[in-house]
Design a protein around this motif. Structure first.
Motif: not given
Length: 389
Positions: A151-160, A215-219, A174-176
């Motif tokens: 749906x038109x997004x790159x995304x990354x996930x962090x655990x805080x 491929x759409x994931x970001x760290x 948190x999926x940003x």
């Protein structure tokens, strides 16, 4: 960090808060962000939200009844703390098929309609429990990731974990996500995984995603967590305590395993006051499930839960030599463990307060993410940027 040029107050960054609860994400984002829509269906949370934040932009009701047309176009941020019961260790493992957590689909339909119209939010944050990563053998996390990626997004996930900021163990994912047409600042992207924000279970969940989604994931790059200055003793309400009777305390001690009762005895030998937390847990014992009392004595509370979340209320134990007292945690103490200020208005009923608090998001965690990631992404024009293809 580069200085941020915030918009003037009348043109603050605009955002919407879905599954808003008591408005803890709003408290964390602060005055540089203007909430233009908030939604929740629970009447207890809606009342609490209105008492603390007003009701001008509050839309009560089931997310399934919220038309996409009333959600403002091209928001700077859409935040969703979707229900976690079906992903939680206290739940039945139904995941996105469960009655509570299935509302993710209804919420995402709103985002999808905005995407089709070309007016989808610039940034999206999805907050939930860590169990989402493994729910139904990873199928639910894949569904969520594919929803963002298609749906038109790159995304990354962090655990805080809130433990970096507050004396409460509360890890959350948190999926940003950032809209494809927005350039991502190179300073916000990590070229490797940082263990504290990207633990092994998260890395494994990402690696199991289909290549087209990876491929759409970001760290995302986040700074080193601060040193947590508070302890459990710092949040106590000494004048508001309602103590258990000696008989009630003894009953809790009698329900401890040998390991847990030895912890109590070891602390008692010091003859100094030590405050810990108690939990009632169902554990297998001699072929059946039995209720045990478990203790934690490291100055940190366990994860706060809602009163209807499948777990008993957290208790406190005070050990000073042979003198042992116990009591339930007060609503205000629980609120402080979430970073809420003492002027935040809580429901009068203890179970209602536990619902609002236990279903919330830790305020310093939101503030940390806003300062480190969300605000820089929203003000991306102030940075030299790296375009992701």
């Amino acid at each position: 960090m580069t200085d941020l040029n915030f918009p003037a107050k009348e043109s603050r960054l605009q955002w919407a808060e879905f599954f808003a609860g008591g408005g803890m994400a709003r408290a964390g984002l602060g005055d540089n962000w203007k909430c233009v829509l908030a939604n929740d269906f629970d009447h207890i949370k809606v009342k609490c939200y209105a008492e603390n934040w007003g009701s001008d932009d509050l839309i009560p009701g089931d997310i399934r009844t919220v038309p996409s047309t009333i959600v403002p176009d091209s928001l700077d941020l859409a935040w969703a703390s979707t229900p976690c019961q079906n992903f939680s260790s206290a739940g039945k493992g139904e995941g996105l098929l469960g009655a509570a957590s299935s509302v993710f689909t209804a919420w995402w339909e709103i985002i999808q309609k905005k995407y089709v119209a070309g007016t989808h939010p610039k940034i999206i944050v999805l907050e939930n429990v860590r169990g989402l990563l493994k729910s139904r053998n990873g199928q639910d996390f894949r569904t969520v990731a594919e929803s963002f990626g298609s749906s038109g997004y790159h995304f990354g996930v962090v655990v805080v974990d809130a433990i970096h900021f507050l004396p409460q163990s509360r890890p959350r994912i948190f999926l940003v996500a950032i809209r494809d047409d927005i350039e991502i600042p190179a300073s916000l992207v990590s070229d490797n995984t940082v263990q504290v924000w990207h633990p092994d279970d998260l890395v494994s969940a990402i690696q199991k995603l289909p290549e087209i989604i990876r491929q759409r994931h970001v760290w995302w790059r986040l700074p080193t967590p601060p040193a947590m200055a508070l302890t459990l003793s710092d949040i106590l309400e000494h004048d508001a305590a309602v103590w258990h009777t000696p008989e009630q305390t003894q009953k809790l001690l009698d329900a401890m395993s040998l390991i847990n009762i030895s912890k109590v005895k070891n602390v008692a030998r010091s003859n100094s006051l030590v405050v810990g937390t108690l939990f009632r847990r169902m554990r297998p014992h001699e072929g059946r499930m039995r209720s045990f009392t478990e203790i934690r004595l490291d100055g940190v509370a366990g994860c706060l839960r809602a009163s209807d979340g499948g777990s008993s209320r957290q208790m406190l134990i005070f050990i000073e030599g042979e003198a042992i007292r116990t009591r339930h945690m007060t609503a205000r103490e629980s609120a402080r463990l979430m970073g809420l200020s003492d002027d935040y208005s809580l429901p009068t009923a203890k179970t209602h307060a536990a619902k609002v608090i236990g279903d919330g998001v830790a305020i310093p965690v939101v503030r940390f993410l806003a300062d480190s990631l969300l605000t820089p992404l929203a003000l991306v024009g102030n940075y030299s940027a790296l375009k992701l293809s």
